[in-house]
Scaffold this motif. Structure first.
Motif: not given
Length: 97
Positions: A76-78, A83-84
């Motif tokens: 979740g942190v990853y 950024v997409d």
């Protein structure tokens, strides 16, 4: 908005879910099939002697579940810090009729 999962996402979800399922379901079934006692603490008689212990140590089961949750937390942190690529937002000229 659609979610696209890459290989890191799929591996993290699979490992996290597998660890939690192993700790809860698989080891729980083994514990039930092993028979009494079902509790986390060893059973003792009145003299204080241990007469029965659980088949799987509760620390192992708890550790597997917590490890699965940690893997999912790290995933979740990853996902939060990566950024997409921004969508193509080129302005278009629209003329009125």
């Amino acid at each position: 908005m659609t979610q696209q999962f890459d290989i890191v996402d799929k591996v993290a979800l699979a490992v996290g879910a597998a660890l939690m399922l192993l700790g809860v379901v698989v080891l729980g079934l083994i514990e039930v099939l092993a028979g009494q006692p079902y509790g986390a603490a060893p059973l003792t008689n009145e003299a204080g002697e241990v007469i029965a212990t659980p088949a799987i140590d509760p620390v192992v089961r708890t550790g597997l579940v917590i490890l699965g949750l940690v893997v999912l937390l790290l995933w979740g942190v990853y996902r939060a810090i990566t950024v997409d690529a921004p969508a193509d937002r080129t302005p278009r000229e629209v003329t009125a009729d």
